[in-house]
Write an enzyme that holds these catalytic residues in place. Structure first.
Site, short mmCIF file in Angstrom:
data_model
loop_
_atom_site.label_atom_id
_atom_site.label_comp_id
_atom_site.label_asym_id
_atom_site.label_seq_id
_atom_site.Cartn_x
_atom_site.Cartn_y
_atom_site.Cartn_z
N LYS A 189 0.83 -1.20 0.00
CA LYS A 189 0.00 0.00 0.00
C LYS A 189 0.87 1.26 0.00
O LYS A 189 0.51 2.26 -0.61
CB LYS A 189 -0.94 -0.02 1.20
CG LYS A 189 -1.96 -1.16 1.14
CD LYS A 189 -2.89 -1.12 2.34
CE LYS A 189 -3.88 -2.29 2.30
NZ LYS A 189 -3.21 -3.60 2.52
N CYS B 201 -7.50 -6.80 6.88
CA CYS B 201 -7.78 -7.93 5.99
C CYS B 201 -8.48 -9.01 6.80
O CYS B 201 -8.02 -10.15 6.90
CB CYS B 201 -6.50 -8.45 5.36
SG CYS B 201 -6.82 -9.68 4.06
#
Length: 517
Positions: A336, A453
């Site tokens: 990211k 996640c």
């Protein structure tokens, strides 16, 4: 994921057929090697002595007869490493394939056996327990792993039953020589039913124990099935679809870095396809993405499309006032941060990437080389105490918090058996502390994206609600749905978003966007 992609899927093909079926990863029966053949390889010189052990008779060293062909041997070694050493399959298996020189169909076969066996371990163990007449945990670990591998072949591949049984017995002859008769008897009992027949025999009733039924039918621990069902509003049909998706070979996604690669051109270059949702996603059909020129040159990186979507959501969220100071508070291993750094470069901003683990901080630095990113090897909770992390300073902050990883079980199949409910309290405490630190780090009017996640409600809604309530200043939720591409289905009622493998083809990423008052 930086290693080779999982190259092959055979579990949805029926068993049977002739010996050349692709489901066995080769062009002939993979039971016993042909006479005089080196295990797993042909025509490249004499056998290596001692590869699977050697027989000494009268002082003359002779190569042992191969216990099993090389792809099965590699699969067994990877499975054993996972269970014996707490290794991760996505790390040990690629190294084993390279060391043994396995490529193409042989590598695909070894990979299918490894990942398939690990995904289905819970159900395989229940079947072995019944077939053996003793608890699977009472079976010697090397023999137990061999039986798991053999049972998976019998129930989930097109390997003929005689080849699955004989090759597994040969393997047991090497790893547990006193148990060959036992293994033969167990596997022949297993072969008496197909997978559906075993589920029908062993699974609890769908009416009286639906969670227990789903857990055994789709090989997930009951507590995880229950958590998934709760996150899906009690919809057991969709829960079953999620569990099925968890047991499939995961897709490989690339992220074409903004300003460095065009996704359509990249798709052509790597023989892939542009993603369905992320403007930077490229879908690969398999192979070793880490070896692609675009990846080695820093024009792209391997990243699930869901991860791209949640990081991009922070970058595109409307923001009043200055917009040049961005923060990634839990940056390792750098996926990211790589996307945000590329976006920051396009917009004249700069990203500070924080990672507490030194080796992961090095990965972040490597992943963001050449981008306007400063990497700090420190604890993100030190906002305000660390002069490099002042309070009220940043315009946009990402908190990709450590979590159980229940949203990516298809990528790390062993994780479903390692995680326990007892893992949740320390993780959720850390999540709240990191989110509170992020809210202190952002300036008034600035934005914080909280990402996990995992769809577990304790790690998602509960963590966000409690941290925003305890931070000591006003915090407003921003509706995250408009921050994702128009037309994405199944985003719910907002303001948070939960992505799902069975709905979106992504990992089960959770996103909440908060604005500090």
């Amino acid at each position: 994921m930086t290693g080779p992609a999982e190259p092959g899927r055979f579990s949805d093909a029926p068993r049977g057929g002739r010996s050349g079926d692709a489901g066995r990863g080769g062009d002939r029966d993979r039971g016993r090697p042909e006479r005089g053949e080196r295990p797993g390889r042909r025509g490249d010189g004499p056998p290596r002595e001692g590869r699977f052990g050697a027989d000494r008779r009268g002082g003359v060293r002779r190569p042992a007869r191969p216990a099993v062909d090389l792809p099965r041997h590699v699969a067994y070694q990877a499975i054993a490493a996972v269970h014996r050493d707490d290794a991760y399959a996505n790390l040990v298996l690629p190294a084993m394939l390279r060391d043994e020189g396995l490529t193409g169909r042989d590598a695909a076969f070894a990979t299918e056996l490894t990942y398939g066996t690990l995904r289905h371990t819970g159900t395989l163990d229940a079947i072995i327990t019944d077939a053996a007449g003793r608890d699977v945990q009472r079976i010697d670990p090397p023999v137990r792993d061999a039986l798991r591998l053999g049972t998976y072949q019998l129930l989930h591949t097109r390997v003929p039953a005689h080849a699955a049984v004989s090759s597994t017995v040969d393997l047991v002859r090497t790893v547990g020589p006193g148990a060959t008769g036992f293994a033969n008897a167990v596997l022949r009992e297993v072969a008496g039913r197909d997978a559906d027949g075993w589920v029908a025999k062993l699974a609890p009733s769908e009416e009286t124990d639906p969670i227990g039924h789903l857990a055994l039918a789709y090989s997930h621990p009951q507590w995880i099935v229950r958590a998934f069902a709760e996150a899906l509003g009690g919809d057991l049909r969709e829960t079953a679809r999620l569990l099925i998706e968890d047991n499939e070979r995961p897709p490989v996604h690339l992220c074409a870095r903004p300003g460095l690669a065009d996704p359509v051109a990249l798709a052509d270059e790597v023989r892939g396809a542009p993603g369905a949702f992320s403007p930077y996603a490229v879908y690969l059909s398999g192979g070793a993405p880490g070896e692609l020129a675009a990846v080695t040159e820093g024009r792209a990186h391997v990243q699930d499309e869901g991860s791209q979507l949640v990081a991009n959501a922070l970058a595109v969220a409307p923001l009043d006032g200055p917009d040049g100071r961005w923060l990634d508070l839990c940056a390792g291993p750098g996926g990211k941060a790589g996307l945000l750094g590329a976006l920051a470069a396009e917009r004249g901003a700069r990203l500070t990437a924080v990672e507490v683990a030194e080796h992961r901080a090095r990965l972040v630095a490597q992943a963001t080389r050449g981008l306007p990113v400063t990497v700090l090897n420190t604890d993100g909770r030190t906002v305000g105490a660390d002069p490099k992390l002042p309070e009220g300073h940043f315009d946009r902050v990402l908190v990709d918090a450590p979590c159980t990883g229940l949203g990516s079980l298809r990528r790390r199949p062993e994780s479903r058996w390692r995680r326990q409910p007892s893992d949740l309290p320390p993780l959720t405490r850390l999540q709240r502390e990191l989110l509170t630190a992020a809210l202190r780090a952002v300036r008034p009017g600035g934005l914080v994206a909280y990402v996990t996640c995992s769809p577990h409600t304790v790690e998602t809604h509960v963590t966000v609600t409690e941290a925003s309530r305890r931070c000591g200043f006003p915090v407003d939720f921003v509706d995250a749905r408009p921050l994702l591409p128009a037309g994405m289905p199944g985003l719910g009622d907002g303001p948070t978003v939960q992505l799902w493998p069975q709905r979106h083809g992504t990992d089960a990423m959770f996103l909440a966007v908060l604005r500090r008052g």
